[in-house]
Scaffold this motif. Structure first.
Motif, PDB file in Angstrom:
ATOM      1  N   GLU A 224      -5.905  -6.013  16.395  1.00 55.10           N
ATOM      2  CA  GLU A 224      -6.273  -7.437  16.386  1.00 55.10           C
ATOM      3  C   GLU A 224      -5.829  -8.170  17.653  1.00 55.10           C
ATOM      4  O   GLU A 224      -6.561  -8.998  18.179  1.00 55.10           O
ATOM      5  CB  GLU A 224      -5.644  -8.134  15.179  1.00 55.10           C
ATOM      6  N   ASP A 225      -4.628  -7.881  18.133  1.00 58.17           N
ATOM      7  CA  ASP A 225      -4.091  -8.609  19.282  1.00 58.17           C
ATOM      8  C   ASP A 225      -4.756  -8.205  20.590  1.00 58.17           C
ATOM      9  O   ASP A 225      -4.702  -8.944  21.564  1.00 58.17           O
ATOM     10  CB  ASP A 225      -2.579  -8.379  19.394  1.00 58.17           C
ATOM     11  N   GLU A 226      -5.360  -7.043  20.630  1.00 54.97           N
ATOM     12  CA  GLU A 226      -6.000  -6.538  21.839  1.00 54.97           C
ATOM     13  C   GLU A 226      -7.498  -6.854  21.878  1.00 54.97           C
ATOM     14  O   GLU A 226      -8.137  -6.741  22.921  1.00 54.97           O
ATOM     15  CB  GLU A 226      -5.785  -5.024  21.915  1.00 54.97           C
ATOM     16  N   ALA A 227      -8.059  -7.244  20.760  1.00 52.25           N
ATOM     17  CA  ALA A 227      -9.503  -7.461  20.658  1.00 52.25           C
ATOM     18  C   ALA A 227      -9.976  -8.549  21.627  1.00 52.25           C
ATOM     19  O   ALA A 227      -9.357  -9.603  21.754  1.00 52.25           O
ATOM     20  CB  ALA A 227      -9.885  -7.834  19.229  1.00 52.25           C
ATOM     21  N   ASP A 228     -11.081  -8.259  22.299  1.00 50.29           N
ATOM     22  CA  ASP A 228     -11.726  -9.178  23.227  1.00 50.29           C
ATOM     23  C   ASP A 228     -13.171  -8.703  23.382  1.00 50.29           C
ATOM     24  O   ASP A 228     -13.468  -7.914  24.272  1.00 50.29           O
ATOM     25  CB  ASP A 228     -11.008  -9.184  24.573  1.00 50.29           C
ATOM     26  N   PRO A 229     -14.063  -9.137  22.480  1.00 48.53           N
ATOM     27  CA  PRO A 229     -15.437  -8.629  22.497  1.00 48.53           C
ATOM     28  C   PRO A 229     -16.139  -8.767  23.842  1.00 48.53           C
ATOM     29  O   PRO A 229     -16.926  -7.909  24.216  1.00 48.53           O
ATOM     30  CB  PRO A 229     -16.140  -9.458  21.418  1.00 48.53           C
ATOM     31  N   GLU A 230     -15.848  -9.842  24.573  1.00 55.34           N
ATOM     32  CA  GLU A 230     -16.483 -10.015  25.877  1.00 55.34           C
ATOM     33  C   GLU A 230     -16.063  -8.928  26.866  1.00 55.34           C
ATOM     34  O   GLU A 230     -16.778  -8.659  27.825  1.00 55.34           O
ATOM     35  CB  GLU A 230     -16.174 -11.402  26.445  1.00 55.34           C
ATOM     36  N   GLN A 231     -14.909  -8.312  26.627  1.00 52.88           N
ATOM     37  CA  GLN A 231     -14.425  -7.222  27.473  1.00 52.88           C
ATOM     38  C   GLN A 231     -14.693  -5.856  26.835  1.00 52.88           C
ATOM     39  O   GLN A 231     -14.179  -4.834  27.295  1.00 52.88           O
ATOM     40  CB  GLN A 231     -12.923  -7.376  27.752  1.00 52.88           C
ATOM     41  N   GLY A 232     -15.460  -5.841  25.745  1.00 51.66           N
ATOM     42  CA  GLY A 232     -15.821  -4.585  25.104  1.00 51.66           C
ATOM     43  C   GLY A 232     -14.751  -4.031  24.184  1.00 51.66           C
ATOM     44  O   GLY A 232     -14.741  -2.835  23.890  1.00 51.66           O
ATOM     45  N   ARG A 233     -13.857  -4.877  23.683  1.00 49.14           N
ATOM     46  CA  ARG A 233     -12.810  -4.433  22.753  1.00 49.14           C
ATOM     47  C   ARG A 233     -12.970  -5.204  21.446  1.00 49.14           C
ATOM     48  O   ARG A 233     -12.865  -6.432  21.434  1.00 49.14           O
ATOM     49  CB  ARG A 233     -11.433  -4.702  23.341  1.00 49.14           C
ATOM     50  N   ILE A 234     -13.213  -4.470  20.356  1.00 45.91           N
ATOM     51  CA  ILE A 234     -13.397  -5.122  19.057  1.00 45.91           C
ATOM     52  C   ILE A 234     -12.288  -4.691  18.102  1.00 45.91           C
ATOM     53  O   ILE A 234     -11.802  -3.568  18.156  1.00 45.91           O
ATOM     54  CB  ILE A 234     -14.786  -4.811  18.447  1.00 45.91           C
ATOM     55  N   SER A 235     -11.910  -5.599  17.236  1.00 43.46           N
ATOM     56  CA  SER A 235     -10.877  -5.318  16.244  1.00 43.46           C
ATOM     57  C   SER A 235     -11.360  -4.282  15.241  1.00 43.46           C
ATOM     58  O   SER A 235     -12.538  -4.261  14.859  1.00 43.46           O
ATOM     59  CB  SER A 235     -10.514  -6.604  15.494  1.00 43.46           C
ATOM     60  N   TRP A 236     -10.435  -3.467  14.793  1.00 42.22           N
ATOM     61  CA  TRP A 236     -10.738  -2.476  13.767  1.00 42.22           C
ATOM     62  C   TRP A 236     -11.170  -3.154  12.465  1.00 42.22           C
ATOM     63  O   TRP A 236     -11.780  -2.505  11.605  1.00 42.22           O
ATOM     64  CB  TRP A 236      -9.544  -1.555  13.537  1.00 42.22           C
ATOM     65  N   LEU A 237     -10.925  -4.455  12.337  1.00 38.04           N
ATOM     66  CA  LEU A 237     -11.311  -5.203  11.140  1.00 38.04           C
ATOM     67  C   LEU A 237     -12.696  -5.831  11.251  1.00 38.04           C
ATOM     68  O   LEU A 237     -13.198  -6.386  10.280  1.00 38.04           O
ATOM     69  CB  LEU A 237     -10.282  -6.306  10.863  1.00 38.04           C
ATOM     70  N   SER A 238     -13.322  -5.745  12.419  1.00 36.11           N
ATOM     71  CA  SER A 238     -14.629  -6.369  12.631  1.00 36.11           C
ATOM     72  C   SER A 238     -15.708  -5.656  11.820  1.00 36.11           C
ATOM     73  O   SER A 238     -15.584  -4.470  11.496  1.00 36.11           O
ATOM     74  CB  SER A 238     -14.995  -6.337  14.111  1.00 36.11           C
ATOM     75  N   PRO A 239     -16.786  -6.367  11.494  1.00 34.02           N
ATOM     76  CA  PRO A 239     -17.884  -5.732  10.749  1.00 34.02           C
ATOM     77  C   PRO A 239     -18.464  -4.507  11.473  1.00 34.02           C
ATOM     78  O   PRO A 239     -18.794  -3.514  10.822  1.00 34.02           O
ATOM     79  CB  PRO A 239     -18.927  -6.847  10.627  1.00 34.02           C
ATOM     80  N   LEU A 240     -18.553  -4.560  12.793  1.00 33.04           N
ATOM     81  CA  LEU A 240     -19.091  -3.419  13.530  1.00 33.04           C
ATOM     82  C   LEU A 240     -18.162  -2.215  13.426  1.00 33.04           C
ATOM     83  O   LEU A 240     -18.616  -1.099  13.147  1.00 33.04           O
ATOM     84  CB  LEU A 240     -19.322  -3.779  15.000  1.00 33.04           C
ATOM     85  N   ALA A 241     -16.876  -2.422  13.637  1.00 34.65           N
ATOM     86  CA  ALA A 241     -15.924  -1.312  13.546  1.00 34.65           C
ATOM     87  C   ALA A 241     -15.916  -0.712  12.143  1.00 34.65           C
ATOM     88  O   ALA A 241     -15.878   0.512  11.975  1.00 34.65           O
ATOM     89  CB  ALA A 241     -14.524  -1.781  13.936  1.00 34.65           C
ATOM     90  N   ARG A 242     -15.988  -1.560  11.143  1.00 36.11           N
ATOM     91  CA  ARG A 242     -16.015  -1.057   9.756  1.00 36.11           C
ATOM     92  C   ARG A 242     -17.286  -0.263   9.475  1.00 36.11           C
ATOM     93  O   ARG A 242     -17.259   0.744   8.774  1.00 36.11           O
ATOM     94  CB  ARG A 242     -15.867  -2.214   8.777  1.00 36.11           C
ATOM     95  N   ALA A 243     -18.404  -0.720  10.029  1.00 25.58           N
ATOM     96  CA  ALA A 243     -19.671   0.001   9.829  1.00 25.58           C
ATOM     97  C   ALA A 243     -19.633   1.372  10.513  1.00 25.58           C
ATOM     98  O   ALA A 243     -20.207   2.337  10.004  1.00 25.58           O
ATOM     99  CB  ALA A 243     -20.837  -0.822  10.367  1.00 25.58           C
ATOM    100  N   LEU A 244     -18.951   1.452  11.631  1.00 27.09           N
ATOM    101  CA  LEU A 244     -18.925   2.690  12.413  1.00 27.09           C
ATOM    102  C   LEU A 244     -17.877   3.692  11.946  1.00 27.09           C
ATOM    103  O   LEU A 244     -17.989   4.885  12.240  1.00 27.09           O
ATOM    104  CB  LEU A 244     -18.666   2.370  13.889  1.00 27.09           C
ATOM    105  N   LYS A 245     -16.858   3.236  11.244  1.00 28.40           N
ATOM    106  CA  LYS A 245     -15.749   4.116  10.859  1.00 28.40           C
ATOM    107  C   LYS A 245     -16.269   5.370  10.150  1.00 28.40           C
ATOM    108  O   LYS A 245     -17.010   5.298   9.188  1.00 28.40           O
ATOM    109  CB  LYS A 245     -14.756   3.394   9.965  1.00 28.40           C
TER     110      LYS A 245
END
Length: 178
Positions: free
Chosen positions: A124-145
């Motif tokens: 969560e603390d490292e997430a920055d979508p504009e820099q290509g980093r998404i949180s493991w809690l995001s809908p995209l990360a959950r869909a891809l897991k």
């Protein structure tokens, strides 16, 4: 009026700011994310040391920095360093097609409109979508897991769902440059 009925401090003064909220989720971090939190805490501690201790106008700045220091110490204290690539290898993922998306993975995707995306799944603390980093809690990360190269998944977004295909997974870590 008697002093007994006067509120001395309401907790909103510059010495007592409300605490920054802490996430209720596990604090998973990449090696890069952990290093960034440590660097940020060191910076806050340097700023605190540089503030004049007696200046009245530095009380609010000191309170804000002290609050951020407590928050960073809590985040570092709860940090759980994750090495998912090692877990994939231990699970028998010895080729690219056997590897599954998990925390720390850098993924390359293509959606049903031909749009390509690259993201790294981070804490969560490292997430920055504009820099290509998404949180493991995001809908995209959950869909891809758990997905593998060649799999298609549905990415539920506020702007509408997208079908996305997983083109590549890479667990090589990012350098700490921020």
């Amino acid at each position: 009026m008697s002093r007994a009925f006067v509120k001395e401090s309401d907790g909103d003064g510059p010495d007592e700011l409300p605490e920054l909220p802490l996430s209720p989720h596990p604090n998973y971090v990449t090696a890069r994310g952990l290093a960034l939190l440590q660097r940020r805490l060191a910076g806050v501690e340097q700023q605190l040391l540089a503030l004049p201790s007696t200046a009245v106008d530095s009380r609010l700045a000191r309170a804000e920095l002290a609050r951020e220091q407590r928050w960073l110490q809590a985040r570092l204290g709860s940090a759980r360093l994750v090495n998912t690539r090692a877990a994939n290898v231990l699970a028998g993922a010895d080729s690219q097609r056997d590897v599954r998306v998990d925390f720390g993975a850098k993924v390359e995707l293509i959606d049903d409109n031909g749009q390509r995306y690259q993201y790294r799944i981070v804490g969560e603390d490292e997430a920055d979508p504009e820099q290509g980093r998404i949180s493991w809690l995001s809908p995209l990360a959950r869909a891809l897991k758990g997905a593998q190269v060649g799999d298609s998944v549905r990415w539920s977004r506020p702007a509408g769902d997208r079908e996305i295909e997983l083109l590549a997974i890479d667990f090589r870590p990012d350098a700490v440059t921020d």
